[in-house]
Scaffold this motif. Structure first.
Motif, PDB file in Angstrom:
ATOM      1  N   LYS A  73      43.824   0.865   1.137  1.00 11.46           N
ATOM      2  CA  LYS A  73      44.003   1.012   2.582  1.00 11.46           C
ATOM      3  C   LYS A  73      43.764   2.453   3.004  1.00 11.46           C
ATOM      4  N   TYR A  74      44.287   3.393   2.240  1.00 10.07           N
ATOM      5  CA  TYR A  74      44.056   4.805   2.559  1.00 10.07           C
ATOM      6  C   TYR A  74      42.568   5.145   2.491  1.00 10.07           C
ATOM      7  N   ARG A  75      41.848   4.594   1.527  1.00  7.41           N
ATOM      8  CA  ARG A  75      40.414   4.863   1.427  1.00  7.41           C
ATOM      9  C   ARG A  75      39.691   4.348   2.677  1.00  7.41           C
ATOM     10  N   LEU A  76      40.092   3.184   3.166  1.00 13.67           N
ATOM     11  CA  LEU A  76      39.475   2.641   4.373  1.00 13.67           C
ATOM     12  C   LEU A  76      39.818   3.492   5.594  1.00 13.67           C
ATOM     13  N   ILE A  77      41.059   3.921   5.699  1.00 17.10           N
ATOM     14  CA  ILE A  77      41.483   4.753   6.825  1.00 17.10           C
ATOM     15  C   ILE A  77      40.718   6.071   6.836  1.00 17.10           C
ATOM     16  N   ASP A  78      40.482   6.627   5.660  1.00 16.84           N
ATOM     17  CA  ASP A  78      39.753   7.892   5.568  1.00 16.84           C
ATOM     18  C   ASP A  78      38.249   7.697   5.798  1.00 16.84           C
ATOM     19  N   TYR A  79      37.747   6.534   5.445  1.00 13.85           N
ATOM     20  CA  TYR A  79      36.300   6.282   5.535  1.00 13.85           C
ATOM     21  C   TYR A  79      35.850   6.080   6.976  1.00 13.85           C
ATOM     22  N   PHE A  80      36.666   5.358   7.772  1.00 10.71           N
ATOM     23  CA  PHE A  80      36.291   5.064   9.148  1.00 10.71           C
ATOM     24  C   PHE A  80      36.962   6.052  10.099  1.00 10.71           C
ATOM     25  N   ASP A  81      36.192   6.502  11.076  1.00 16.40           N
ATOM     26  CA  ASP A  81      36.735   7.456  12.043  1.00 16.40           C
ATOM     27  C   ASP A  81      37.620   6.736  13.067  1.00 16.40           C
ATOM     28  N   ASP A  82      38.732   7.360  13.429  1.00 15.97           N
ATOM     29  CA  ASP A  82      39.537   6.937  14.569  1.00 15.97           C
ATOM     30  C   ASP A  82      40.003   5.484  14.452  1.00 15.97           C
ATOM     31  N   VAL A  83      40.624   5.146  13.328  1.00 15.49           N
ATOM     32  CA  VAL A  83      41.175   3.800  13.168  1.00 15.49           C
ATOM     33  C   VAL A  83      42.275   3.583  14.202  1.00 15.49           C
ATOM     34  N   PHE A  84      42.188   2.462  14.907  1.00 15.77           N
ATOM     35  CA  PHE A  84      43.117   2.183  16.009  1.00 15.77           C
ATOM     36  C   PHE A  84      44.227   1.246  15.542  1.00 15.77           C
ATOM     37  N   TRP A  85      45.470   1.589  15.896  1.00 10.51           N
ATOM     38  CA  TRP A  85      46.597   0.706  15.612  1.00 10.51           C
ATOM     39  C   TRP A  85      47.704   0.996  16.614  1.00 10.51           C
ATOM     40  N   CYS A  86      48.639   0.086  16.710  1.00  9.61           N
ATOM     41  CA  CYS A  86      49.727   0.196  17.689  1.00  9.61           C
ATOM     42  C   CYS A  86      51.045   0.439  16.982  1.00  9.61           C
ATOM     43  N   ASP A  87      51.716   1.491  17.375  1.00  8.35           N
ATOM     44  CA  ASP A  87      52.993   1.865  16.780  1.00  8.35           C
ATOM     45  C   ASP A  87      54.112   1.092  17.478  1.00  8.35           C
ATOM     46  N   PRO A  88      54.800   0.191  16.780  1.00 11.02           N
ATOM     47  CA  PRO A  88      55.832  -0.622  17.432  1.00 11.02           C
ATOM     48  C   PRO A  88      57.020   0.174  17.949  1.00 11.02           C
ATOM     49  N   ASP A  89      57.179   1.408  17.477  1.00  6.32           N
ATOM     50  CA  ASP A  89      58.277   2.243  17.965  1.00  6.32           C
ATOM     51  C   ASP A  89      57.923   3.004  19.241  1.00  6.32           C
ATOM     52  N   TYR A  90      56.655   2.920  19.663  1.00 12.65           N
ATOM     53  CA  TYR A  90      56.251   3.750  20.791  1.00 12.65           C
ATOM     54  C   TYR A  90      55.459   3.008  21.865  1.00 12.65           C
ATOM     55  N   TYR A  91      55.385   1.680  21.825  1.00 13.93           N
ATOM     56  CA  TYR A  91      54.764   0.972  22.939  1.00 13.93           C
ATOM     57  C   TYR A  91      55.620  -0.230  23.293  1.00 13.93           C
ATOM     58  N   PRO A  92      55.828  -0.508  24.585  1.00 16.56           N
ATOM     59  CA  PRO A  92      55.347   0.300  25.706  1.00 16.56           C
ATOM     60  C   PRO A  92      56.243   1.490  26.021  1.00 16.56           C
ATOM     61  N   ILE A  93      57.396   1.552  25.351  1.00 19.19           N
ATOM     62  CA  ILE A  93      58.389   2.582  25.650  1.00 19.19           C
ATOM     63  C   ILE A  93      58.596   3.425  24.406  1.00 19.19           C
ATOM     64  N   GLY A  94      58.264   4.717  24.472  1.00 16.78           N
ATOM     65  CA  GLY A  94      58.446   5.591  23.338  1.00 16.78           C
ATOM     66  C   GLY A  94      59.911   5.855  23.062  1.00 16.78           C
ATOM     67  N   SER A  95      60.300   5.757  21.790  1.00 12.93           N
ATOM     68  CA  SER A  95      61.702   5.955  21.447  1.00 12.93           C
ATOM     69  C   SER A  95      61.824   6.644  20.097  1.00 12.93           C
ATOM     70  N   PRO A  96      61.879   7.987  20.078  1.00 10.28           N
ATOM     71  CA  PRO A  96      62.083   8.697  18.812  1.00 10.28           C
ATOM     72  C   PRO A  96      63.380   8.290  18.132  1.00 10.28           C
ATOM     73  N   GLU A  97      64.396   7.968  18.928  1.00  4.93           N
ATOM     74  CA  GLU A  97      65.675   7.547  18.349  1.00  4.93           C
ATOM     75  C   GLU A  97      65.512   6.243  17.584  1.00  4.93           C
ATOM     76  N   ARG A  98      64.771   5.287  18.188  1.00 10.82           N
ATOM     77  CA  ARG A  98      64.538   4.014  17.523  1.00 10.82           C
ATOM     78  C   ARG A  98      63.707   4.221  16.259  1.00 10.82           C
ATOM     79  N   GLU A  99      62.718   5.113  16.331  1.00 12.42           N
ATOM     80  CA  GLU A  99      61.887   5.358  15.165  1.00 12.42           C
ATOM     81  C   GLU A  99      62.720   5.907  14.011  1.00 12.42           C
ATOM     82  N   LEU A 100      63.599   6.866  14.287  1.00 15.14           N
ATOM     83  CA  LEU A 100      64.427   7.431  13.224  1.00 15.14           C
ATOM     84  C   LEU A 100      65.386   6.389  12.667  1.00 15.14           C
TER      85      LEU A 100
END
Length: 295
Positions: free
Chosen positions: A39-66
C-alpha cells in the motif's frame, strides 16, 4: 600408466566443474512485501492519492482524532505487518510503550493505509483500487505483485469528494409522507425544525448525490425506541456532532443508542438535502439530523 592418466584427467575435470560452479554470481531472491508495505508503494507511486479522513469530515475534530488514536492503538499494534510498516515509515523504534503523540502519528498512518488504497489478493498478485486528485480527479485500478511491480489496468475520470451523506433508501419526513432521500428534488416540501423548536414546513433548497468508492463504509446507528439511520460516519446530528462520535448508551434525539455498526456500502452514492429555514434540520428515518449542505 594409462590408469594414472585417467585418474589425473578425472580430477582435472572435477576441479574445472567446481571452479565453474563457484564463479556463477549469486542472485538473491526478489523481496516480498507485506500488504501494508505494498500500500505504501502505491501511495508513493501515484501523485496526490485522494482519501477521506473520518475524523475531519464534515466536522473537524482534533479531540475525536486523539480519542480514536488512543482507543484504537491496541488493535493497530496487534496487526504485526501493518504496525511494522508504520514504525518503519515513521522511523520509530519498536518498544514497550509509546507517548500519546506517537500513538497519534501511528493512528494517522493507519487511517492512510485503511482509506487511501484498497488491495485484495488475486493469485500471486494483488488487485488495487485508489483515487487521485480532489474534485475532478481519477479512479485507478490495477495489480501489484508481491515484489512491488505495479501495472495499471483501468484509469478513468472520477469526481473525488468525501461522502458525508445518507444511505440510499433513507426516508425523509415530508408533508406528503416519508419519501426516499434519493427521490427528493429542489423545490419540494419537507418538515424541518425552526429556531424556536417548532416543526414547520420548509422548501428544499439543494440536493446532493455523492458517488462513493467501492470500499466505502457507512455507519448504522440504532436507538432503543427502534429508530435507526444509516449514513456516512461524519454525517452531523441536530447538535452538530458526527454520528461516529456517539457511543452505545448515549442519548440521541430523545432516545438511547443501543447499537453502532459499520457496514460495507454498495449503493454507489450517498444523498443529502438542505431545507430552507434557520436550522437546516430534517427528519431521516424519524431521527432529527443536520444537513451537510450550505446555500
Amino acid at each position: 600408466m594409462s590408469r594414472l592418466i585417467f585418474v589425473f584427467l578425472a580430477v582435472l575435470t572435477l576441479a574445472a566443474v567446481s571452479l565453474s560452479v563457484s564463479c556463477v554470481p549469486y542472485t538473491p531472491p526478489p523481496k516480498v512485501y507485506t500488504a501494508p508495505e505494498l500500500k505504501y508503494r502505491l501511495i508513493d507511486y501515484f501523485d496526490d492519492v485522494f482519501w477521506c479522513d473520518p475524523d475531519y469530515y464534515p466536522i473537524g475534530s482534533p479531540e475525536r482524532e486523539l480519542e480514536n488514536a488512543l482507543g484504537q492503538f491496541g488493535s493497530i499494534m496487534a496487526d504485526a505487518d501493518e504496525f511494522a510498516a508504520i514504525l518503519k515509515r515513521l522511523s520509530l523504534d519498536s518498544k514497550g510503550s509509546y507517548t500519546s503523540e506517537e500513538k497519534l502519528l501511528v493512528y494517522r498512518q493507519h487511517k492512510l493505509l485503511t482509506y487511501a488504497v484498497t488491495i485484495t489478493e488475486d493469485g500471486d498478485d494483488y488487485k488495487f483500487t485508489l483515487r487521485v486528485g480532489e474534485g475532478d480527479g481519477e479512479s485507478i485500478e490495477g495489480t501489484i505483485s508481491a515484489a512491488g511491480a505495479i501495472r495499471v489496468t483501468k484509469r478513468e475520470p472520477s469526481i473525488n469528494t468525501c461522502p458525508i451523506c445518507l444511505a440510499a433508501g433513507t426516508l425523509i419526513d415530508t408533508p406528503a409522507g416519508q419519501l426516499p432521500v434519493e427521490e427528493l428534488k429542489a423545490g419540494m416540501a419537507v418538515w424541518t425544525l425552526d429556531a424556536s423548536g417548532n416543526r414547520v414546513v420548509a422548501t428544499i433548497l439543494r440536493v446532493s448525490r455523492t458517488p462513493v468508492p467501492p470500499y466505502f463504509e457507512v455507519l448504522k446507528l440504532v436507538l432503543s425506541d427502534g429508530r435507526a439511520v444509516t449514513a456516512s460516519p461524519g454525517h452531523p446530528t441536530a447538535d452538530r456532532r458526527a454520528l461516529s462520535e456517539y457511543r452505545v448508551g448515549e442519548s440521541l434525539d430523545g432516545s438511547v443508542v443501543v447499537s453502532i455498526e459499520y457496514q460495507n456500502y454498495t449503493s454507489g452514492a450517498t444523498y443529502d438535502i438542505l431545507p430552507s429555514g434557520d436550522t437546516g434540520l430534517y427528519w431521516a428515518n424519524g431521527i432529527l439530523l443536520g444537513s451537510t449542505l450550505t446555500e
